[in-house]
Write a protein that holds these residues in place. Sequence first.
Motif, PDB file in Angstrom:
ATOM      1  N   ILE A  10      37.615  35.445  39.609  1.00  0.00           N
ATOM      2  CA  ILE A  10      36.524  36.359  39.975  1.00  0.00           C
ATOM      3  C   ILE A  10      36.954  37.800  39.737  1.00  0.00           C
ATOM      4  O   ILE A  10      37.989  38.247  40.221  1.00  0.00           O
ATOM      5  CB  ILE A  10      36.111  36.171  41.451  1.00  0.00           C
ATOM      6  N   ASN A  11      36.139  38.510  38.964  1.00  0.00           N
ATOM      7  CA  ASN A  11      36.354  39.930  38.698  1.00  0.00           C
ATOM      8  C   ASN A  11      34.990  40.595  38.827  1.00  0.00           C
ATOM      9  O   ASN A  11      34.185  40.564  37.895  1.00  0.00           O
ATOM     10  CB  ASN A  11      36.946  40.134  37.306  1.00  0.00           C
ATOM     11  N   ASN A  12      34.725  41.179  39.985  1.00  0.00           N
ATOM     12  CA  ASN A  12      33.411  41.766  40.280  1.00  0.00           C
ATOM     13  C   ASN A  12      33.070  42.956  39.405  1.00  0.00           C
ATOM     14  O   ASN A  12      31.924  43.401  39.399  1.00  0.00           O
ATOM     15  CB  ASN A  12      33.335  42.158  41.760  1.00  0.00           C
ATOM     16  N   ASP A  13      34.053  43.501  38.684  1.00  0.00           N
ATOM     17  CA  ASP A  13      33.808  44.655  37.818  1.00  0.00           C
ATOM     18  C   ASP A  13      33.680  44.275  36.344  1.00  0.00           C
ATOM     19  O   ASP A  13      33.463  45.148  35.505  1.00  0.00           O
ATOM     20  CB  ASP A  13      34.954  45.672  37.965  1.00  0.00           C
ATOM     21  N   ASP A  14      33.832  42.995  36.017  1.00  0.00           N
ATOM     22  CA  ASP A  14      33.799  42.567  34.624  1.00  0.00           C
ATOM     23  C   ASP A  14      32.360  42.481  34.120  1.00  0.00           C
ATOM     24  O   ASP A  14      31.558  41.700  34.655  1.00  0.00           O
ATOM     25  CB  ASP A  14      34.488  41.213  34.460  1.00  0.00           C
ATOM     26  N   PRO A  15      32.008  43.252  33.087  1.00  0.00           N
ATOM     27  CA  PRO A  15      30.640  43.223  32.559  1.00  0.00           C
ATOM     28  C   PRO A  15      30.204  41.840  32.076  1.00  0.00           C
ATOM     29  O   PRO A  15      29.032  41.471  32.207  1.00  0.00           O
ATOM     30  CB  PRO A  15      30.665  44.223  31.402  1.00  0.00           C
ATOM     31  N   GLY A  16      31.127  41.049  31.519  1.00  0.00           N
ATOM     32  CA  GLY A  16      30.781  39.713  31.041  1.00  0.00           C
ATOM     33  C   GLY A  16      30.442  38.766  32.185  1.00  0.00           C
ATOM     34  O   GLY A  16      29.472  38.006  32.106  1.00  0.00           O
ATOM     35  N   GLN A  17      31.237  38.796  33.236  1.00  0.00           N
ATOM     36  CA  GLN A  17      30.933  37.964  34.405  1.00  0.00           C
ATOM     37  C   GLN A  17      29.633  38.405  35.053  1.00  0.00           C
ATOM     38  O   GLN A  17      28.820  37.574  35.454  1.00  0.00           O
ATOM     39  CB  GLN A  17      32.086  38.004  35.413  1.00  0.00           C
ATOM     40  N   ILE A  18      29.408  39.714  35.129  1.00  0.00           N
ATOM     41  CA  ILE A  18      28.155  40.242  35.685  1.00  0.00           C
ATOM     42  C   ILE A  18      26.969  39.753  34.851  1.00  0.00           C
ATOM     43  O   ILE A  18      25.939  39.328  35.392  1.00  0.00           O
ATOM     44  CB  ILE A  18      28.202  41.787  35.761  1.00  0.00           C
ATOM     45  N   ALA A  19      27.110  39.781  33.522  1.00  0.00           N
ATOM     46  CA  ALA A  19      26.026  39.322  32.633  1.00  0.00           C
ATOM     47  C   ALA A  19      25.767  37.828  32.803  1.00  0.00           C
ATOM     48  O   ALA A  19      24.617  37.386  32.806  1.00  0.00           O
ATOM     49  CB  ALA A  19      26.368  39.641  31.176  1.00  0.00           C
ATOM     50  N   ALA A  20      26.829  37.027  32.946  1.00  0.00           N
ATOM     51  CA  ALA A  20      26.656  35.577  33.128  1.00  0.00           C
ATOM     52  C   ALA A  20      25.959  35.277  34.456  1.00  0.00           C
ATOM     53  O   ALA A  20      25.081  34.415  34.515  1.00  0.00           O
ATOM     54  CB  ALA A  20      28.013  34.873  33.061  1.00  0.00           C
ATOM     55  N   ILE A  21      26.323  35.982  35.505  1.00  0.00           N
ATOM     56  CA  ILE A  21      25.679  35.793  36.811  1.00  0.00           C
ATOM     57  C   ILE A  21      24.204  36.178  36.725  1.00  0.00           C
ATOM     58  O   ILE A  21      23.336  35.474  37.248  1.00  0.00           O
ATOM     59  CB  ILE A  21      26.423  36.591  37.903  1.00  0.00           C
TER      60      ILE A  21
END
Length: 163
Positions: free
Chosen positions: A81-92
């Motif tokens: 989990i990386n709350n600042d990662d743009p890719g993870q934010i986009a996937a969520i």
Amino acid sequence: MSLYPTAGAKLYIGGPKEQQKADFAAADFTGETWVEIDDLENLGSLGDTSETINFDGINAARRKTLKGTRSAGTMEVVCGINNDDPGQIAAIAAEKTPHDYAFRLVLNDAPATGSDPTPSERMFIAKVMSASEAFDEANSVMKLNISLGVNSNVVKIAAATGD
């Protein structure tokens, strides 16, 4: 023939992409804006499997197996989990929509020689079916589990020397 590690591979998410009747080609992903999904731990698997159709012939006393529709399945991606990662934010964010999104997997297999070697790639569209968090035990990293329901063929682009 050489073997290559999964380490160094990168996964990217693009924008929403409509399904189409014909198989996708690399050109269908031209102009896509890609955002890397960072802190990957596991990329799961990807590729077509045919549905099994069985026919039990009474007079032959033999089951015959046929191939039905094809599916590229579900790619199970695991990230720290990386709350600042743009890719993870986009996937969520993509999980909250009913749309398919473009995905690009860049492998770590660029040739050792050539004027401009490039690694192989896989491109496809998928729905982000889930983006769940796993916390596990004390001595573990908190994880983001992303399930990608692949809704297209997987476009394979071979590694190249650039010559």
